[in-house]
Motif scaffolding. Structure first.
Motif, PDB file in Angstrom:
ATOM      1  N   ASP A 242       0.807  -1.228   0.000  1.00 11.47           N
ATOM      2  CA  ASP A 242       0.000   0.000   0.000  1.00 11.47           C
ATOM      3  C   ASP A 242       0.836   1.271   0.000  1.00 11.47           C
ATOM      4  O   ASP A 242       0.385   2.324  -0.438  1.00 11.47           O
ATOM      5  CB  ASP A 242      -0.905   0.041   1.240  1.00 11.47           C
ATOM      6  CG  ASP A 242      -1.962  -1.041   1.175  1.00 11.47           C
ATOM      7  OD1 ASP A 242      -2.321  -1.413   0.044  1.00 11.47           O
ATOM      8  OD2 ASP A 242      -2.381  -1.532   2.236  1.00 11.47           O
ATOM      9  N   HIS A 243       2.035   1.180   0.557  1.00 11.40           N
ATOM     10  CA  HIS A 243       2.824   2.399   0.742  1.00 11.40           C
ATOM     11  C   HIS A 243       4.301   2.070   0.603  1.00 11.40           C
ATOM     12  O   HIS A 243       4.726   0.949   0.928  1.00 11.40           O
ATOM     13  CB  HIS A 243       2.536   2.984   2.135  1.00 11.40           C
ATOM     14  CG  HIS A 243       3.054   4.373   2.286  1.00 11.40           C
ATOM     15  ND1 HIS A 243       4.315   4.639   2.765  1.00 11.40           N
ATOM     16  CD2 HIS A 243       2.496   5.572   2.007  1.00 11.40           C
ATOM     17  CE1 HIS A 243       4.509   5.948   2.778  1.00 11.40           C
ATOM     18  NE2 HIS A 243       3.414   6.535   2.314  1.00 11.40           N
ATOM     19  N   VAL A 244       5.062   3.038   0.169  1.00 13.66           N
ATOM     20  CA  VAL A 244       6.497   2.813  -0.050  1.00 13.66           C
ATOM     21  C   VAL A 244       7.207   2.365   1.247  1.00 13.66           C
ATOM     22  O   VAL A 244       8.179   1.594   1.201  1.00 13.66           O
ATOM     23  CB  VAL A 244       7.138   4.083  -0.684  1.00 13.66           C
ATOM     24  CG1 VAL A 244       7.175   5.239   0.291  1.00 13.66           C
ATOM     25  CG2 VAL A 244       8.491   3.795  -1.271  1.00 13.66           C
ATOM     26  N   ASP A 245       6.674   2.783   2.405  1.00 16.00           N
ATOM     27  CA  ASP A 245       7.295   2.378   3.678  1.00 16.00           C
ATOM     28  C   ASP A 245       7.167   0.879   3.947  1.00 16.00           C
ATOM     29  O   ASP A 245       7.849   0.346   4.816  1.00 16.00           O
ATOM     30  CB  ASP A 245       6.644   3.128   4.848  1.00 16.00           C
ATOM     31  CG  ASP A 245       6.956   4.603   4.794  1.00 16.00           C
ATOM     32  OD1 ASP A 245       7.905   4.967   4.060  1.00 16.00           O
ATOM     33  OD2 ASP A 245       6.251   5.387   5.467  1.00 16.00           O
ATOM     34  N   MET A 246       6.249   0.221   3.242  1.00 20.36           N
ATOM     35  CA  MET A 246       6.041  -1.220   3.468  1.00 20.36           C
ATOM     36  C   MET A 246       6.979  -2.095   2.637  1.00 20.36           C
ATOM     37  O   MET A 246       7.039  -3.318   2.843  1.00 20.36           O
ATOM     38  CB  MET A 246       4.599  -1.607   3.084  1.00 20.36           C
ATOM     39  CG  MET A 246       3.536  -1.130   4.027  1.00 20.36           C
ATOM     40  SD  MET A 246       1.904  -1.470   3.285  1.00 20.36           S
ATOM     41  CE  MET A 246       1.967  -3.255   3.063  1.00 20.36           C
ATOM     42  N   ASP A 294       2.865   7.235  -6.645  1.00 16.96           N
ATOM     43  CA  ASP A 294       3.132   6.298  -5.535  1.00 16.96           C
ATOM     44  C   ASP A 294       3.563   4.934  -6.057  1.00 16.96           C
ATOM     45  O   ASP A 294       4.429   4.277  -5.479  1.00 16.96           O
ATOM     46  CB  ASP A 294       1.867   6.084  -4.698  1.00 16.96           C
ATOM     47  CG  ASP A 294       1.505   7.340  -3.938  1.00 16.96           C
ATOM     48  OD1 ASP A 294       2.253   8.327  -4.064  1.00 16.96           O
ATOM     49  OD2 ASP A 294       0.475   7.322  -3.227  1.00 16.96           O
ATOM     50  N   ILE A 298       6.978   3.026  -5.188  1.00 13.59           N
ATOM     51  CA  ILE A 298       7.022   1.670  -4.618  1.00 13.59           C
ATOM     52  C   ILE A 298       7.898   0.774  -5.500  1.00 13.59           C
ATOM     53  O   ILE A 298       8.770   0.049  -5.012  1.00 13.59           O
ATOM     54  CB  ILE A 298       5.586   1.096  -4.471  1.00 13.59           C
ATOM     55  CG1 ILE A 298       4.828   1.857  -3.379  1.00 13.59           C
ATOM     56  CG2 ILE A 298       5.614  -0.392  -4.172  1.00 13.59           C
ATOM     57  CD1 ILE A 298       3.341   1.542  -3.285  1.00 13.59           C
TER      58      ILE A 298
END
Ligand code: CMC
Length: 381
Positions: A242-246, A294, A298
């Motif tokens: 869902d998010h680049v931090d993941m 986004d 990712i």
């Protein structure tokens, strides 16, 4: 062959590094990260030529002049019609059938409606080169339209084959940037040495089976997730993040569980795949344009993490996924687009095979045991 003949014969797993034939169509330089089509660096071709110019190069050995290209384009567009029975067959396919299965089936069906399918003369084969590439494009575009309950779109004689495909598939003319990106996507997928589907096509051609048979073989082989099917799997992976931090933990989890990261690694390239470099550029550009920045972020982070963790680079399928997604192509069609472009390469190889043919028939190491005695079925219990 006896038990003794088998001693010391070790098969090469996956035929890695085995030189299985000669070709002029393309060369993959895995050490220097270069792909050569008939003497030209693919990056230079991508910058200065179009897909249909490179199709011409692959089939006729040289880049076309302006007038040769104009008549070649006209021929391709004029061959984009499908027999009505094949369109009916596409309509009959169940809604859940994978587009690659429908494409393979439709190509098989074309052989029954092409009066020249069994004519193996060089002139008839040359006509089938043009017809098959054009018809493959139409099958994919029409399949998408029919299955989306939209009317099929006739080709525009003013457009080249790549632009026409995008127009017929989406029902609207691509703008200049979309044209350029899509054309380069096609050009970069056109050929790649003795990859699995090309080799499969050449094996079929080496039996002197017709071009439709060789093409159906190749499409079936491309479908697998270790080959062309990887681009669709890339999109499925991106869905799960869902998010680049993941990204870091997701990739670590996959690797810890011994899973493969789709769109990464290659049998031949030890360095970056030159096709991935061009497609990364288009992925960034088109994702930004389509408000999907986004997704690019990712993807780019995945690339960094996989390189750091495993030392492997993205292949053509990785950024092709986001390029196609940003162009509005549904993911189930990603591999069919690979097939559309590679059709030109497959058919170039088939012609090479016919021109200097010897049946491709390797041998195997037998591991099935020896000297077993047959017990008649009545005594087997
Ligand atoms: N993710 C994680 N590890 C990988 C990957 C990957 N994508 N690719 C290779 N490896 C590892 C593999 O686990 C093995 O590690 P170890 O030696 O520790 O067991 C090592 O790299 C060598 O792998 P291999 O399976 O012996 O290599 P191969 O040459 O047989 O495989 C490949 C080539 C393309 C099948 C493989 O890299 C792969 O499965 N990639 C993912 C699927 C994919 O993206 N396919 C598209 C290929 S390129 C374009 C096309 O043909 O469509």
């Amino acid at each position: 062959m006896s038990q003794n003949d088998q001693e010391g014969k070790a098969p090469v797993r996956g035929l890695q590094d085995v030189v299985a034939g000669e070709t002029r169509v393309s060369y993959v330089d895995g050490v220097n990260g270069m792909l050569i089509y008939n003497g030209y660096d693919v990056r230079e071709l991508a910058e200065h030529t179009t897909f249909d110019e490179v199709v011409y190069l692959s089939w006729y050995g040289q880049l076309p002049t302006r007038s040769e290209l104009a008549s070649f384009r006209a021929r391709l567009v004029s061959e984009m019609r499908l027999p009505s029975q094949v369109i009916s067959m596409i309509r009959l396919a169940p809604a859940g059938a994978h587009p690659m299965d429908v494409l393979r089936t439709a190509v098989s069906a074309l052989s029954m409606f092409d009066p020249e399918s069994g004519d193996m003369s060089p002139a008839a084969n040359e006509r089938k080169l043009v017809r098959l590439l054009a018809q493959v494009m139409t099958i994919i575009a029409d399949m998408h339209r029919v299955r989306s309950n939209e009317s099929v779109v006739s080709p525009d004689p003013g457009l080249d084959i790549g632009d026409n495909f995008l127009y017929m598939f989406r029902g609207r003319q691509p703008d200049e940037e979309e044209k350029k990106a899509f054309d380069q996507l096609l050009l970069l997928h056109l050929d790649h040495g003795f990859n699995a589907s090309t080799f499969a096509a050449r094996v079929t051609a080496s039996t002197l089976a017709d071009m439709h048979a060789a093409l159906a073989t190749a499409i079936g082989t491309l479908k697998g997730s270790l080959h062309g099917g990887a681009n669709e799997r890339v999109m499925e992976m991106l869905d799960e993040i869902d998010h680049v931090d993941m990204v870091d933990s997701y990739i670590q989890g996959m690797l810890d569980n011994g899973k493969r990261i789709m769109g990464f690694g290659h049998r031949v390239y030890r360095v970056e795949d030159p096709r991935a470099r061009v497609l990364r550029h288009w992925s960034e550009r088109l994702c930004h344009r389509a408000a999907m920045a986004d997704l690019y972020a990712i993807s780019h982070r995945i690339e960094q993490v996989v390189l750091a963790q495993k030392g492997i680079y993205p292949n053509v399928d990785f950024y092709s996924a986001t390029v196609q997604h940003a162009l509005g192509i549904p993911r189930q069609y990603f591999t069919t687009l690979f097939a559309a472009s590679r059709t030109a390469g497959w058919l170039a190889h088939v012609m090479e095979q016919y021109a200097d043919n010897r049946l491709i028939r390797p041998t195997s190491k037998y591991i099935g045991g020896w000297n077993r005695k047959v017990v008649p079925i009545a005594e087997r219990g």
